[in-house]
Design a protein around this motif. Structure first.
Motif, PDB file in Angstrom:
ATOM      1  N   GLN A 138      -5.725  -2.057  15.742  1.00 25.83           N
ATOM      2  CA  GLN A 138      -7.033  -2.446  15.199  1.00 25.83           C
ATOM      3  C   GLN A 138      -7.509  -1.437  14.165  1.00 25.83           C
ATOM      4  O   GLN A 138      -8.027  -1.806  13.114  1.00 25.83           O
ATOM      5  CB  GLN A 138      -8.075  -2.532  16.316  1.00 25.83           C
ATOM      6  N   GLY A 139      -7.331  -0.158  14.487  1.00 27.75           N
ATOM      7  CA  GLY A 139      -7.764   0.888  13.572  1.00 27.75           C
ATOM      8  C   GLY A 139      -7.036   0.773  12.254  1.00 27.75           C
ATOM      9  O   GLY A 139      -7.638   0.878  11.181  1.00 27.75           O
ATOM     10  N   TYR A 140      -5.732   0.497  12.323  1.00 26.54           N
ATOM     11  CA  TYR A 140      -4.959   0.403  11.085  1.00 26.54           C
ATOM     12  C   TYR A 140      -5.465  -0.744  10.225  1.00 26.54           C
ATOM     13  O   TYR A 140      -5.721  -0.574   9.027  1.00 26.54           O
ATOM     14  CB  TYR A 140      -3.472   0.222  11.400  1.00 26.54           C
ATOM     15  N   THR A 141      -5.644  -1.934  10.836  1.00 32.26           N
ATOM     16  CA  THR A 141      -6.053  -3.084  10.018  1.00 32.26           C
ATOM     17  C   THR A 141      -7.422  -2.849   9.391  1.00 32.26           C
ATOM     18  O   THR A 141      -7.687  -3.341   8.302  1.00 32.26           O
ATOM     19  CB  THR A 141      -6.086  -4.376  10.848  1.00 32.26           C
ATOM     20  N   THR A 142      -8.291  -2.093  10.077  1.00 32.70           N
ATOM     21  CA  THR A 142      -9.600  -1.813   9.487  1.00 32.70           C
ATOM     22  C   THR A 142      -9.498  -0.734   8.415  1.00 32.70           C
ATOM     23  O   THR A 142     -10.015  -0.885   7.311  1.00 32.70           O
ATOM     24  CB  THR A 142     -10.581  -1.370  10.580  1.00 32.70           C
ATOM     25  N   LEU A 143      -8.821   0.363   8.747  1.00 38.02           N
ATOM     26  CA  LEU A 143      -8.764   1.498   7.821  1.00 38.02           C
ATOM     27  C   LEU A 143      -8.035   1.144   6.536  1.00 38.02           C
ATOM     28  O   LEU A 143      -8.384   1.625   5.461  1.00 38.02           O
ATOM     29  CB  LEU A 143      -8.080   2.686   8.502  1.00 38.02           C
ATOM     30  N   ARG A 160      -8.102  -1.424   4.840  1.00 37.47           N
ATOM     31  CA  ARG A 160      -8.996  -2.082   3.883  1.00 37.47           C
ATOM     32  C   ARG A 160      -9.721  -1.060   3.022  1.00 37.47           C
ATOM     33  O   ARG A 160     -10.116  -1.335   1.905  1.00 37.47           O
ATOM     34  CB  ARG A 160     -10.053  -2.894   4.614  1.00 37.47           C
ATOM     35  N   PHE A 161      -9.980   0.121   3.586  1.00 39.10           N
ATOM     36  CA  PHE A 161     -10.675   1.158   2.831  1.00 39.10           C
ATOM     37  C   PHE A 161      -9.698   2.159   2.248  1.00 39.10           C
ATOM     38  O   PHE A 161     -10.089   3.229   1.790  1.00 39.10           O
ATOM     39  CB  PHE A 161     -11.670   1.890   3.734  1.00 39.10           C
TER      40      PHE A 161
END
Lengths: 261, 289, 160
Positions: A76-81, A83-84
C-alpha cells in the motif's frame, strides 16, 4: 409515551453509573495486585511459567501477523508513495507506522485475543470449580498466587511481542518493497535510519506497548476473577475481556500518542 | 413446617461474652443473609474437640454457608462464630490465614488445581506454608498419597483422574498439613457407589487416625450416619433437629423421618410455594371476573 | 510440561525480545555508537533553513559525511545556526560553502558541502562562512509569479 422517551435515557444513565462503578472496582483490584506482587516477584518461577503461556505461545501469531502487516504496508505504501515520486521513502513509512502505531496496537489486540482471553477463561474456570476458594481456604491468597504472576507475565511479555511484531513487519515491508517490487535495498534501510529516532519512535513505541500490556492483562485477570462461576458466566467474561481490551487499547493509544508525539 | 428449633436445641448456656468454651466450634445466635435473602437464622450449635459432626439438609438449606462461616470465607451479620476459642468474625486477614492454616477442607468436586500435577497439588499447601527441603516435601506427599491409596498417581494431571480418584487426591491435599479441623463440603456428590463407599471409609479412617475435629455437610444420609458421631439437620436456615445417628434413625420427628428415609411426601413439599393457583395462571379459573 | 523446558522456552522468548529491540535500535533507528573523537563539530548560519531537521544528513558530492547535530536561532542576528557533526576522516577548506538541498522534489532536506580551494582547513568548531538558504517552494513560486506578472506588464527581464 413519556416512559418510552425516558427509558433509553435511563438505560444510558445506568450504563454510565455501571461503567464508573466498574472502573472503581478494577482500580481497587489493580492496587490489590500491586500490594500482593511481592511474593510472585520473589518466586519468579511463577511468573516465568505464566510467561510461557502468555508470551511464548503467542509467538506464532505475532510473527505471522507482523509479517503480513508489514507486507501490506509495503504494498500500500509503495502504490501511494510512487504517485508522489517518493517510493524511496518506503522504508521510513513502514518503520514509522509500525514503531509508532501499528506494532504496539496490533500486537496488543492480538495479545488480548490470544493470551488475555485464555487468562480470563482459566481464572474464571478456576473460580467456577472452586479452585480459588480452595486456595484461600488453604490460607493462600489467590490474588498473590494466581492473579499477580499472570499480571506481571503479561506486562513483561507485551513489549517483547510488540518489538518482535515491529521487526517482522519491517522484514515483511522489505520483502515486498525490495524483493518483490525491486526498490533499492540500501535506500530502504537508509531512509528508515534517517527518519527513525531511537528515543521518539522506538522507545516511545515500546512504552506504549508496556501500557497496553498492563491494561490488557489487568482487564483479563479482573474479568476472570470477577466472572460469574458458571459456564455461561465464564464465556461472557471471556468475550468482555476481548471487547473491553480492544476499546481500552484504542482509547489509551490516542491518549498516549497525544502525550508522546 | 414444624418449627422445632427451640425444643431441639440444648445449648442455652449463655455464658458471658467470654471465649472460653470446651467446644472446638461454637455458633451463638448466628444469622446470615446474602443481601435481602436470609440464609441462616439464629443458629446455635457446639461441636466438641475430636468429634465428627454431620450437617444435613436439603439443597439450598444453608448448610454450605455454615462451613463458609467456620472457614471465615463469609462473616455473619449477627452472632458469634468461635473456633478453637477465637472469634472468627473478628479476625484480621492475617489471623484468618493463621486460622485456615490449621484447617483442611474437602470441596464438593475436589477443586484440584487443574494446571498442577497430582504431586504438585498435594505438595501445594506444604510448599506454601513451610520451608521444607524438596526431598522432605517429596516424602510427605508420597505418605499422604499412600494414606488415600493413590501412591503412583503423582505424575498424572487432574484431568486424567476419575471422579473418585480426584476426590481422594483432594482429601490427601486437605490433610497435607495434618489439620486440627477438617471440613467436608458434600464429599459424596456425584460418585459411583464403590467410590462413595471408599471415600466414606477413608474419611472415617483418617479422622480417627489424626484425631481431628470434623464437620461434614452432606445430604447423603445413609453413608454419613455410618461414620459420624452427631448430626444436625438444617432446613430453611434453622436447625430443626439434632442427635446421634441412632437417635436420628429412631426419631419420631416427621421431618427427620422424611429426610432419613427419603420420602416424597411429608412436612417438606415438592412444589415451590406459588402465590397464585395453577388454574389462575392458565387463565382457566375466571376468579378475577 | 516440565519446568526446565518452560524455563528454556521463556529464555528463548526473552532472547528474541532483546534481539528485536537491538535490531530496532541499531538497524532501524541507526543508533551507531558514535564516539566523540570520531567526529568534529562545525557550524553554519543560514537565513532560512526551510524544513531541515536535526539528524538530517550532511553530504559532500552526494557522500554522507556527517549529520546535523542541532539547530538553533541566533539571538543577535536572527539567523539559523545549524551545528554539524562531521566525520573526522573528512577535512574541509576554510572557504567551503554549505547549502540546504532537497532530495527529490518532496524528499528530505539535507546540508550539502562544496569544498573550496583554500589550502587551510576548517578547525573543529569552525564556521562555514559561505551559505545559501533552503529553497522554500512557496517563496519560489511567489517570486516566479511576480516576475512573470511584471515581465508580462513591462517586458522587463528581471531574472537573476
Amino acid at each position: 409515551m413519556f416512559e418510552t422517551l425516558l427509558s433509553p435515557l435511563r438505560k444510558l444513565g445506568h450504563w454510565v453509573i455501571e461503567a464508573i462503578w466498574r472502573l472503581g472496582v478494577i482500580s481497587r483490584f489493580f492496587v490489590a495486585i500491586l500490594m500482593n506482587s511481592g511474593q510472585s516477584l520473589l518466586r519468579f518461577h511463577l511468573v516465568i511459567r505464566e510467561m510461557y503461556f502468555s508470551g511464548v505461545l503467542s509467538l506464532i501469531i505475532i510473527v505471522v501477523s507482523g509479517l503480513f502487516v508489514g507486507m501490506v504496508l509495503g504494498l500500500q505504501g509503495y502504490t501511494t508513495l510512487v504517485r508522489f515520486g517518493s517510493a524511496d521513502a518506503l522504508g521510513a513509512l513502514v518503520a514509522l507506522s509500525l514503531l509508532r502505531e501499528l506494532g504496539p496496537v496490533l500486537a496488543a489486540l492480538l495479545f488480548a485475543s490470544r493470551a488475555g482471553s485464555a487468562m480470563t477463561a482459566e481464572i474464571g474456570l478456576m473460580k467456577a470449580t472452586e479452585q480459588l476458594d480452595a486456595m484461600s481456604v488453604m490460607a493462600v491468597n489467590p490474588i498473590a498466587r494466581v492473579v499477580a504472576p499472570r499480571f506481571w507475565a503479561g506486562v513483561l511479555s507485551m513489549p517483547i511481542l510488540a518489538a518482535l511484531f515491529n521487526v517482522m513487519g519491517i522484514i515483511g515491508g522489505y520483502a515486498v518493497g525490495v524483493l518483490m517490487i525491486g526498490l533499492d535495498s540500501g535506500s530502504y534501510w537508509s531512509q528508515m535510519q534517517a527518519n527513525v529516532d531511537l528515543h521518539v519512535d522506538v522507545v516511545n513505541g515500546l512504552i506504549k506497548s508496556l501500557f497496553f500490556g498492563m491494561a490488557v492483562t489487568l482487564i483479563a485477570v479482573y474479568e476472570g476473577f470477577d466472572a460469574t462461576p458458571t459456564a455461561a458466566g465464564v464465556s461472557a467474561a471471556t468475550t468482555r475481556t476481548v471487547v473491553t481490551s480492544a476499546l481500552v487499547i484504542l482509547a489509551l493509544d490516542f491518549v498516549l500518542t497525544a502525550f508522546m508525539f | 413446617m414444624p418449627n422445632n428449633s427451640g425444643s431441639f436445641c440444648p445449648i442455652f448456656l449463655v455464658i458471658e461474652n467470654s471465649v472460653s468454651t470446651d467446644s472446638f466450634i461454637e455458633f451463638r445466635n448466628v444469622s446470615f443473609a446474602y443481601g435481602e435473602r436470609s440464609i441462616l437464622k439464629n443458629i446455635n450449635l457446639s461441636i466438641p474437640y475430636g468429634r465428627f459432626v454431620a450437617i444435613m439438609g436439603g439443597s439450598g438449606s444453608g448448610k454450605t454457608t455454615l462451613l463458609r462461616l467456620i472457614s471465615g470465607q463469609v462473616h455473619p451479620q449477627q452472632g458469634e462464630v468461635i473456633v478453637g476459642g477465637r472469634h472468627v468474625e473478628k479476625m484480621s486477614t492475617r489471623e484468618l490465614f493463621e486460622h485456615r492454616r490449621r484447617m483442611g477442607m474437602l470441596f464438593q468436586f475436589g477443586a484440584l488445581f487443574t494446571d498442577l500435577s497430582v504431586f504438585d497439588n498435594v505438595a501445594f499447601p506444604i510448599r506454601e506454608h513451610t520451608h521444607l527441603p524438596d526431598s522432605m516435601v517429596h516424602d510427605l506427599v508420597l505418605m499422604k498419597l499412600a494414606a488415600v491409596g493413590l501412591r503412583g498417581t503423582e505424575h498424572l494431571m487432574p484431568a486424567e483422574l476419575s471422579g473418585g480418584m480426584s476426590r481422594r487426591i483432594a482429601l490427601a491435599r486437605a490433610i497435607a498439613l495434618d489439620p486440627a479441623l477438617m471440613l467436608y463440603d458434600e464429599p459424596f456428590t456425584g460418585l459411583d457407589p464403590i467410590s462413595l463407599g471408599a471415600i466414606a471409609h477413608l474419611i472415617k479412617k483418617l479422622s480417627d487416625a489424626l484425631g481431628t475435629t470434623s464437620v461434614m455437610v452432606t445430604h447423603d444420609v445413609q453413608h454419613s450416619l455410618n461414620i459420624v458421631d452427631y448430626v444436625y439437620f438444617v432446613a430453611n436456615g434453622e436447625i430443626v433437629a439434632e442427635g446421634t445417628p441412632d437417635e436420628v434413625r429412631a426419631s419420631s420427628s416427621p421431618w427427620v423421618h422424611q429426610f432419613v428415609y427419603g420420602e416424597a411426601d411429608g412436612p417438606v413439599h415438592l412444589a415451590y410455594p406459588a402465590t397464585t393457583s395453577l388454574a389462575d395462571d392458565l387463565g382457566l379459573g375466571g376468579a378475577h371476573v | 510440561m516440565k519446568r526446565s523446558i518452560i524455563d528454556l522456552w521463556v529464555g528463548i522468548f526473552v532472547a528474541i525480545g532483546l534481539a528485536s529491540i537491538a535490531f530496532l535500535s541499531l538497524k532501524v533507528a541507526n543508533l551507531t555508537p558514535q564516539s566523540a573523537d570520531k567526529s568534529y563539530a562545525l557550524y553554519a548560519e543560514f537565513d532560512n533553513i526551510g524544513g531541515l531537521k536535526v539528524k538530517a544528513p550532511v553530504k559532500a558530492a552526494g557522500v554522507l559525511v556527517g549529520r546535523v547535530s542541532s539547530i538553533e536561532l541566533d539571538r543577535k542576528n536572527y539567523m539559523a545556526r545549524v551545528n554539524l557533526s562531521i566525520d573526522s576522516q573528512y577535512n574541509f577548506s576554510q572557504d567551503t560553502s554549505a547549502e540546504i538541498l532537497t532530495a527529490g522534489l518532496l524528499g528530505e532536506q539535507y546540508v550539502g558541502l562544496v569544498q573550496g580551494g583554500d589550502p587551510e582547513d576548517l578547525k573543529p568548531g569552525g564556521r562555514i562562512a559561505l551559505t545559501s538558504s533552503a529553497l522554500v517552494l512557496e517563496q519560489l513560486i511567489g517570486k516566479f509569479m511576480t516576475s512573470f506578472a511584471e515581465g508580462g506588464a513591462a517586458k522587463d527581464d528581471k531574472q537573476p
